[in-house]
Design a protein around this motif. Sequence first.
Motif, short mmCIF file in Angstrom:
data_model
loop_
_atom_site.label_atom_id
_atom_site.label_comp_id
_atom_site.label_asym_id
_atom_site.label_seq_id
_atom_site.Cartn_x
_atom_site.Cartn_y
_atom_site.Cartn_z
N MET A 121 0.90 -1.26 -0.10
CA MET A 121 0.03 -0.18 0.17
C MET A 121 1.02 1.25 0.07
O MET A 121 2.08 1.09 0.27
N PRO A 166 -7.83 -1.00 -0.66
CA PRO A 166 -7.04 -2.25 -0.85
C PRO A 166 -7.92 -3.22 -1.83
O PRO A 166 -9.25 -3.24 -1.47
N VAL A 173 -3.11 -8.34 -0.38
CA VAL A 173 -3.30 -6.95 -1.12
C VAL A 173 -2.75 -7.31 -2.42
O VAL A 173 -1.53 -7.44 -2.48
N TYR A 176 -4.67 -1.68 -5.49
CA TYR A 176 -5.48 -0.61 -4.70
C TYR A 176 -6.16 0.24 -5.45
O TYR A 176 -5.71 0.59 -6.75
N SER A 178 -7.52 4.26 -5.51
CA SER A 178 -7.60 5.46 -4.70
C SER A 178 -8.07 6.46 -5.28
O SER A 178 -8.03 6.86 -6.40
N ASN A 207 -4.21 4.59 -9.02
CA ASN A 207 -4.12 3.23 -8.66
C ASN A 207 -2.86 2.45 -8.74
O ASN A 207 -1.99 2.92 -9.46
#
Length: 347
Positions: A121, A166, A173, A176, A178, A207
């Motif tokens: 992340m 996530p 993960v 993600y 965003s 992303n």
Amino acid sequence: MELSKEEKEHIIQELSIELHAKPDGSGKNLIVPQCPYCGHEGGKYGIYIGKPTERKKPFMAHCFSCGHSTQTLDQLLTDIGRQDLIVTETFDLNGDKHINSFSFLGDEEKEIDDSLCIVEMPEYYKRTHFNKYLNQRGFTEDDYEYFPVGTTRHMNFKFDDYVIFPIIDTGDVVGYISRHIWNKTDIDEYNRKARRNGKFQIMRYRNSTENDFVKLLYNYDTIIEGETDTVILVEGVFDVISLTRKLNLYNNTHIAIVATFGKKISDIQIYKLQSKRVHTIVIGYDGDAVDAIKKTGERLNEYFDCYIADIEDSSQDFDSMDFWEIYDTFAFRLKTLTEYKLNKIQI
């Protein structure tokens, strides 16, 4: 030679026992946990057991790891050492047969590479259970609990004013999403001024890039193999969360809501749904995505019981609809692909 129904069922049963295979959600393929040729585990070896089509015949088989294929039942039975199941014209069947083959998606056989790497992340990311922007979008305590989301708390300039979701696959993960907290109109206006002044522009989404999004499905881990019968496909993260909230599906193990990150679906995404033995797919894309829904429906219809949630107002999506609008869509406007196409014919 064409097999009788009893012969086919007997061979399927014998193959299931011999290869520890289980049918997928559509009931058209046997998924074998370990390829008898390369030994690869993970269910990439499949045997087609559906009705014959122009491109597929019962008991064709294929491994998406090593690429080995067999085109006939006799070939398959010989390879796995079960010649005793081969049926001849004079064979009095109580008996057996061969199977094996899986022409994925009805296309020419090809390797399906669904491998994923674990993704870090963004630096300083921290999960949150309170966010003003998300609260304005209707987030509840259950949403924060069931759908991990966070920010970088203004400690990472690149992700200032973004909420970050996530993407999790089998507990890892793998990406993600965003999303900037400004609306599209404000972002476009800011960027127009920024271009004139040579300033930094804002991206609406920022992303992950490590894994191609055609390999990913948001909320995939809520699909429980052998228990989740129905998956509702939507376009994005907020559609998943709002539909789960409005239909109160948080703890429902029989229905899962999954996002494909747009208005189309890839071979790998279909394979991932198939490997979880999903039986029914409901396409819940935005009401204005008529052509995309038709194309996606045609691809899914051969492998699942496929329906379309036909949103009456083409300007809406599940995130903007209230409970009763969503209820009416699923109660009265659920259509087969044929019904949907006939309904959308332009006169």
